[in-house]
Motif scaffolding. Sequence first.
Motif, PDB file in Angstrom:
ATOM      1  N   GLU A  79       0.823  -1.203   0.000  1.00 38.97           N
ATOM      2  CA  GLU A  79       0.000   0.000   0.000  1.00 38.97           C
ATOM      3  C   GLU A  79       0.864   1.264   0.000  1.00 38.97           C
ATOM      4  OE1 GLU A  79      -0.451  -2.701   1.875  1.00 38.97           O
ATOM      5  OE2 GLU A  79      -2.464  -3.376   1.336  1.00 38.97           O
ATOM      6  N   VAL A  82       2.197   1.610  -3.572  1.00 33.76           N
ATOM      7  CA  VAL A  82       1.155   2.092  -4.490  1.00 33.76           C
ATOM      8  C   VAL A  82       0.882   3.571  -4.236  1.00 33.76           C
ATOM      9  CG1 VAL A  82      -1.287   1.882  -5.118  1.00 33.76           C
ATOM     10  CG2 VAL A  82       0.093  -0.176  -4.816  1.00 33.76           C
ATOM     11  N   TYR A  83       0.823   3.970  -2.982  1.00 33.74           N
ATOM     12  CA  TYR A  83       0.620   5.384  -2.644  1.00 33.74           C
ATOM     13  C   TYR A  83       1.709   6.254  -3.280  1.00 33.74           C
ATOM     14  CZ  TYR A  83       0.688   9.691   0.070  1.00 33.74           C
ATOM     15  OH  TYR A  83       0.716  11.013   0.437  1.00 33.74           O
ATOM     16  N   PHE A 104      -7.536   8.245  -4.446  1.00 32.83           N
ATOM     17  CA  PHE A 104      -7.224   6.809  -4.460  1.00 32.83           C
ATOM     18  C   PHE A 104      -5.912   6.549  -3.722  1.00 32.83           C
ATOM     19  CE2 PHE A 104      -6.191   2.648  -6.149  1.00 32.83           C
ATOM     20  CZ  PHE A 104      -7.427   2.035  -6.182  1.00 32.83           C
ATOM     21  N   ALA A 105      -4.936   7.427  -3.923  1.00 33.48           N
ATOM     22  CA  ALA A 105      -3.645   7.281  -3.230  1.00 33.48           C
ATOM     23  C   ALA A 105      -3.847   7.369  -1.717  1.00 33.48           C
ATOM     24  CB  ALA A 105      -2.666   8.344  -3.708  1.00 33.48           C
ATOM     25  N   MET A 108      -5.288   4.265  -0.189  1.00 35.29           N
ATOM     26  CA  MET A 108      -4.347   3.145  -0.048  1.00 35.29           C
ATOM     27  C   MET A 108      -3.661   3.140   1.325  1.00 35.29           C
ATOM     28  SD  MET A 108      -4.765   1.425  -2.722  1.00 35.29           S
ATOM     29  CE  MET A 108      -3.618   0.175  -2.245  1.00 35.29           C
ATOM     30  N   LYS A 165      -4.152  -9.163  -2.697  1.00 40.41           N
ATOM     31  CA  LYS A 165      -3.844  -7.756  -3.009  1.00 40.41           C
ATOM     32  C   LYS A 165      -4.392  -7.357  -4.378  1.00 40.41           C
ATOM     33  CE  LYS A 165      -1.861  -6.822   0.801  1.00 40.41           C
ATOM     34  NZ  LYS A 165      -2.456  -5.867   1.730  1.00 40.41           N
ATOM     35  N   LEU A 169      -7.191  -4.327  -5.012  1.00 42.12           N
ATOM     36  CA  LEU A 169      -7.108  -3.211  -5.969  1.00 42.12           C
ATOM     37  C   LEU A 169      -8.277  -3.233  -6.945  1.00 42.12           C
ATOM     38  CD1 LEU A 169      -3.287  -3.191  -6.706  1.00 42.12           C
ATOM     39  CD2 LEU A 169      -4.591  -1.493  -5.428  1.00 42.12           C
ATOM     40  N   CYS A 172     -11.537  -2.197  -5.070  1.00 43.81           N
ATOM     41  CA  CYS A 172     -11.545  -0.761  -4.757  1.00 43.81           C
ATOM     42  C   CYS A 172     -11.968   0.066  -5.957  1.00 43.81           C
ATOM     43  CB  CYS A 172     -10.161  -0.309  -4.286  1.00 43.81           C
ATOM     44  SG  CYS A 172      -9.710  -0.910  -2.676  1.00 43.81           S
ATOM     45  N   THR A 173     -11.411  -0.242  -7.102  1.00 37.82           N
ATOM     46  CA  THR A 173     -11.743   0.553  -8.292  1.00 37.82           C
ATOM     47  C   THR A 173     -13.178   0.308  -8.741  1.00 37.82           C
ATOM     48  OG1 THR A 173     -10.727  -1.161  -9.665  1.00 37.82           O
ATOM     49  CG2 THR A 173      -9.376   0.730  -9.133  1.00 37.82           C
TER      50      THR A 173
END
Length: 195
Positions: A79, A82-83, A104-105, A108, A165, A169, A172-173
């Motif tokens: 996370e 990704v952030y 979104f960031a 995360m 994971k 993702l 979430c989207t």
Amino acid sequence: GRGLEKRGSSGINAEYGVLGDDKFSFVEECDNPQSVTILIKGPNKHTITQIKDAVRDGLRAVKNAVEDEQVVPGAGSMEIAVYQALQQYKNEVRGKARLGVEAFAEAMLIIPKCLAQNAGHDAQECLVKMLQEYKGVDRPVGLDLVSGEAFYPAEAGIWDNYCVKKQLLNSCTVISSNLLIVDEVMRAGMSSLKG
């Protein structure tokens, strides 16, 4: 005879009276075991249920790792990575979409924050430590739940399932997109009522 070939062989076969009046046969030291039984004992039904859930979760994690043939570093490190990647990417995005990338960031970071809070640490302080450490190195940085410090989970043998994971993702989207669609439908409905 023919039946013995299919049954296999074992070194120890003993019967024990384990739980109250119930008797169990234990077959141990098998040459080629194809299945196992896990016997769970506990002081009450609630404890046994918790142990069964923990064992099932652990076995599922092993199954996922074997099927995926890969894992990712755990302790919130995915996370954090990704952030950081989204923070860099947002500089290339223009308009309202930039706000979406930023949101979104930030989302995360919920998992590392929860890890810190559940371990009894200050979430913001832990996030700052992890983000600072990540900028200085080129490898995944997670949260040591004992000390509250940033560390390298791969070196400590802390892994997460790749498929979990990936699903995180994806979910979430999809959920975010559906919420935005509902929001647009609601706005359209409200504007048609005004007109």
